[in-house]
Scaffold this motif. Structure first.
Motif, short mmCIF file in Angstrom:
data_model
loop_
_atom_site.label_atom_id
_atom_site.label_comp_id
_atom_site.label_asym_id
_atom_site.label_seq_id
_atom_site.Cartn_x
_atom_site.Cartn_y
_atom_site.Cartn_z
N ALA A 1 11.80 0.18 -11.37
CA ALA A 1 10.71 1.02 -11.87
C ALA A 1 9.59 1.20 -10.86
N ARG A 2 9.47 0.28 -9.92
CA ARG A 2 8.32 0.31 -9.00
C ARG A 2 8.68 0.65 -7.55
N CYS A 3 9.96 0.70 -7.24
CA CYS A 3 10.33 0.98 -5.85
C CYS A 3 10.09 2.45 -5.50
N VAL A 4 10.05 2.73 -4.20
CA VAL A 4 9.97 4.11 -3.72
C VAL A 4 11.34 4.76 -3.79
N ALA A 5 12.36 4.02 -3.37
CA ALA A 5 13.73 4.54 -3.35
C ALA A 5 14.70 3.38 -3.24
N VAL A 6 15.95 3.63 -3.63
CA VAL A 6 17.04 2.67 -3.47
C VAL A 6 17.76 2.97 -2.16
N VAL A 7 18.11 1.93 -1.40
CA VAL A 7 18.70 2.10 -0.07
C VAL A 7 20.03 1.35 0.00
N GLU B 1 0.82 -1.21 0.00
CA GLU B 1 0.00 0.00 0.00
C GLU B 1 0.86 1.27 0.00
N ARG B 2 2.01 1.23 0.69
CA ARG B 2 2.93 2.38 0.75
C ARG B 2 4.15 2.17 -0.13
N GLY B 3 4.08 1.21 -1.06
CA GLY B 3 5.20 0.93 -1.93
C GLY B 3 6.28 0.13 -1.21
N PHE B 4 7.41 -0.09 -1.87
CA PHE B 4 8.50 -0.83 -1.25
C PHE B 4 9.83 -0.15 -1.55
N TYR B 5 10.79 -0.38 -0.69
CA TYR B 5 12.15 0.13 -0.85
C TYR B 5 13.04 -1.00 -1.34
N LEU B 6 14.14 -0.63 -2.01
CA LEU B 6 14.94 -1.64 -2.71
C LEU B 6 16.41 -1.54 -2.29
N CYS B 7 16.96 -2.68 -1.87
CA CYS B 7 18.39 -2.79 -1.56
C CYS B 7 18.97 -3.90 -2.42
N ILE B 8 19.89 -3.55 -3.32
CA ILE B 8 20.56 -4.53 -4.18
C ILE B 8 22.02 -4.57 -3.78
N ILE C 1 18.09 -4.02 6.94
CA ILE C 1 16.98 -4.87 7.37
C ILE C 1 16.45 -4.43 8.74
N GLU C 2 17.34 -4.17 9.67
CA GLU C 2 16.90 -3.79 11.01
C GLU C 2 16.19 -2.43 11.00
N ALA C 3 16.66 -1.51 10.16
CA ALA C 3 16.00 -0.21 10.06
C ALA C 3 14.57 -0.37 9.56
N PHE C 4 14.39 -1.19 8.54
CA PHE C 4 13.05 -1.36 7.98
C PHE C 4 12.17 -2.22 8.87
N ASN C 5 12.77 -3.13 9.63
CA ASN C 5 11.99 -3.83 10.65
C ASN C 5 11.38 -2.84 11.63
N SER C 6 12.19 -1.85 12.03
CA SER C 6 11.71 -0.86 13.00
C SER C 6 10.67 0.07 12.40
N LEU C 7 10.81 0.38 11.11
CA LEU C 7 9.86 1.26 10.44
C LEU C 7 8.58 0.54 10.04
N GLY C 8 8.68 -0.77 9.83
CA GLY C 8 7.54 -1.54 9.36
C GLY C 8 7.22 -1.32 7.89
N LEU C 9 8.16 -0.71 7.14
CA LEU C 9 7.95 -0.47 5.72
C LEU C 9 8.46 -1.65 4.89
N PRO C 10 7.83 -1.92 3.75
CA PRO C 10 8.26 -3.04 2.91
C PRO C 10 9.65 -2.82 2.32
N LEU C 11 10.47 -3.86 2.35
CA LEU C 11 11.84 -3.83 1.83
C LEU C 11 12.08 -5.07 0.99
N VAL C 12 12.67 -4.87 -0.19
CA VAL C 12 13.11 -5.98 -1.04
C VAL C 12 14.63 -5.96 -1.08
N VAL C 13 15.25 -7.07 -0.67
CA VAL C 13 16.70 -7.22 -0.70
C VAL C 13 17.05 -8.20 -1.82
N VAL C 14 17.88 -7.74 -2.76
CA VAL C 14 18.30 -8.58 -3.88
C VAL C 14 19.78 -8.86 -3.74
N GLY C 15 20.15 -10.13 -3.66
CA GLY C 15 21.56 -10.44 -3.59
C GLY C 15 21.82 -11.80 -2.97
#
Length: 384
Positions: free
Chosen positions: A275-281, A209-216, A229-243
């Motif tokens: 193309a679909r992420c909110v931001a790269v982290v 609903e609030r989009g997702f953030y991307l870490c490659i 990972i720990e930062a986004f756990n605390s925020l509760g925001l969706p995170l996709v980790v590629v690697g």
């Protein structure tokens, strides 16, 4: 195509440490191959199944070490032997463009040697960050014993270069400190092909609903993916980790329900995520940091550690935001700040245009032309 020897001298050859993984350095080699399509690629190890499939169309010349299958599948096992292998990978070319993070600059050459350096060897000068300190491995123990010999070899190898390019200003300083060599900064090119068909990635477990953030990122200790990972756990925001990498199991155990970890994606899937992420982290100690540039080609801002190569590639509060220390709290604060910024996608895309393959290739061709006009400048052989 893989070849184990060469019987002809070519105009331009490419050299790289090892082609056994998918990452930013390997993308630069592909960019070099596009700039010099007839150039053979010399490398110590080549494993087609674990690197980019585009290399299958290249002429690849490997060291004798490549005959040992386990070393192709895990290049870290080969680290104690790579100086030996590099010294036996002779390049027959008028000009060799060396893509190096510590091994390929030691390949003997018959002509000039133009080194494009990602960093002086992390396994020698930043060993704990590269290998990790959580446990003593056989490879780590071997490198500690061999370090004095390898440093002498490495510094000797650096002196055989005709020209040194550094990927960023932080690496430029590191080259000066390690080798006493003045280098020129040449940013790495992005190789985003917007014509590639995007392929979806299954993110059905996330609340988007609030989009997702991307870490490659490669999953290595100095990449600090645990901080992300720990930062986004605390925020509760969706995170996709590629690697993928040696930290994978530990990081998976840290990931909350708001985090999805994926690997071995196609270029089309990576493009779909950008193309679909909110931001790269990224919280990595990055010598250059290619992912913010790749994200910027899609108009996406970045949230990155104020360190290293990111200082060369991010315009603060225009194409991204910084945080000052690799801690979950600092990153979480930067993410919160980024939400309130009104990002201009055209500005972000325009900044990415400064990091094109055309600019990268043009500077290398200029250097080759300069050397052709001054044939007295050439490279030299080095033997470990």
């Amino acid at each position: 195509m893989t070849t184990h020897q060469s019987d002809e001298t070519v105009d331009v050859a490419i050299a790289h440490d090892y082609l056994t993984q998918r990452g930013g350095a390997e993308k630069v080699v592909l960019a070099l191959q596009r700039a010099f399509p007839s150039a053979p690629i010399y490398t110590t190890l080549y494993e087609a199944s674990t690197t980019y499939p585009e290399f299958a169309d290249s002429r690849i010349i490997t060291s004798p070490l490549n005959a040992v299958g386990p070393l192709r599948r895990s290049h870290r096992l080969a680290l104690p032997f790579l100086a030996w292998a590099a010294g036996r990978t002779r390049v027959d070319a008028r000009h060799t463009i060396v893509s190096s993070s510590g091994w390929a600059h030691g390949f003997p050459t018959t002509g000039s040697k133009i080194v494009y350096c990602y960093s002086p060897a992390r396994w020698l000068y930043q060993r704990d960050a590269y290998l990790g300190t959580s446990k003593l491995t056989l490879t780590g123990a071997a490198l500690r014993v061999l370090a004095p010999f390898l440093k002498r070899w490495d510094r000797r190898a650096s002196k055989t270069a005709t020209k040194y390019f550094a990927i960023s200003t932080v690496v430029q300083g590191r080259i000066k400190e390690a080798y006493g060599i003045e280098s020129e900064v040449l940013p790495a090119p992005h190789s985003v092909d917007m014509s590639i068909a995007q392929e979806p990635v299954d993110l059905s477990t996330l609340n988007l609903e609030r989009g997702f953030y991307l870490c490659i990122s490669r999953l290595l200790p100095y990449k600090n993916v645990d901080v992300v990972i720990e930062a986004f756990n605390s925020l509760g925001l969706p995170l996709v980790v590629v690697g993928a990498g040696p930290e994978e199991r530990r990081l998976s155990s840290l990931a909350g329900e708001n985090v999805v970890m994926v690997k071995d994606l196609t270029d089309g899937q990576i493009q779909w995520l950008y193309a679909r992420c909110v931001a790269v982290v990224s919280s990595s100690y990055e010598d250059f940091g290619l992912t913010p540039i790749e994200g910027a080609t899609h108009g996406k801002p970045s949230i990155v550690l104020r360190w290293g190569g990111f200082l060369d590639t991010i315009l603060e509060d225009r194409t991204g935001v910084y945080f000052d220390e690799p801690t979950p709290a600092a990153l979480a604060a930067a993410v919160t700040k980024s939400i309130d910024v009104e990002w201009d996608e055209d500005t972000i895309r325009g900044h990415a245009d400064l990091f094109t393959e055309a600019h990268f290739a043009r500077r290398l061709r200029e250097e080759i032309a300069r050397l052709d006009a001054d044939p007295g400048r050439g490279g030299g052989d080095v033997t470990p």
